[in-house]
Design a protein around this motif. Structure first.
Motif, mmCIF file in Angstrom:
data_model
loop_
_atom_site.group_PDB
_atom_site.id
_atom_site.type_symbol
_atom_site.label_atom_id
_atom_site.label_comp_id
_atom_site.label_asym_id
_atom_site.label_seq_id
_atom_site.Cartn_x
_atom_site.Cartn_y
_atom_site.Cartn_z
ATOM 1 N N PHE A 119 0.812 -1.209 0.000
ATOM 2 C CA PHE A 119 0.000 0.000 0.000
ATOM 3 C C PHE A 119 0.844 1.256 0.000
ATOM 4 O O PHE A 119 1.911 1.318 0.592
ATOM 5 N N LEU A 120 0.328 2.283 -0.658
ATOM 6 C CA LEU A 120 0.941 3.608 -0.668
ATOM 7 C C LEU A 120 0.565 4.324 0.626
ATOM 8 O O LEU A 120 -0.390 3.927 1.309
ATOM 9 N N PRO A 121 1.271 5.396 0.975
ATOM 10 C CA PRO A 121 0.923 6.148 2.198
ATOM 11 C C PRO A 121 -0.533 6.632 2.207
ATOM 12 O O PRO A 121 -1.126 6.810 3.250
ATOM 13 N N SER A 122 -1.142 6.792 1.027
ATOM 14 C CA SER A 122 -2.533 7.236 0.930
ATOM 15 C C SER A 122 -3.512 6.138 1.322
ATOM 16 O O SER A 122 -4.695 6.382 1.496
ATOM 17 N N GLY A 123 -3.024 4.882 1.442
ATOM 18 C CA GLY A 123 -3.885 3.749 1.758
ATOM 19 C C GLY A 123 -4.307 2.970 0.528
ATOM 20 O O GLY A 123 -4.891 1.903 0.622
ATOM 21 N N GLU A 124 -4.019 3.493 -0.660
ATOM 22 C CA GLU A 124 -4.380 2.793 -1.885
ATOM 23 C C GLU A 124 -3.343 1.730 -2.207
ATOM 24 O O GLU A 124 -2.156 1.902 -1.931
ATOM 25 N N ARG A 166 -0.654 -0.440 -4.071
ATOM 26 C CA ARG A 166 0.375 -0.116 -5.073
ATOM 27 C C ARG A 166 0.356 -1.170 -6.164
ATOM 28 O O ARG A 166 0.209 -2.352 -5.911
#
Length: 79
Positions: free
Chosen positions: A69-74, A76
């Motif tokens: 996951f990316l820091p945004s929560g989405e 990768r």
């Protein structure tokens, strides 16, 4: 398991320090004989679903839980 897929199970307590209970499962996969696919829980970015349920839905022979996951929560790598 199937053509191009082998499952290995290891439970040697000496694999870790200090020695203790451990269970490792490894899949050896021949990419020339197996088709790989990714899946999202309930086919949505923020869905929740167990790995066995996702595997059943996809008629998968094997499934690996691997979230990145990316820091945004989405997740990768979904594009």
């Amino acid at each position: 398991m199937a053509a191009g897929i082998e499952l290995y199970r290891i439970s040697d307590p000496n694999l870790i320090t200090p020695p203790g209970p451990i269970a490792v499962q490894l899949l050896r996969i021949d990419p020339g004989r197996v088709r790989f696919e990714t899946a999202l829980a309930q086919d949505t970015v923020l869905g929740t679903e167990t790995v066995p349920d996702m595997a059943r839905r996809a008629n998968a022979i094997a499934a690996v839980n691997g979230g990145f996951f990316l820091p945004s929560g989405e997740p990768r790598g979904c594009s």
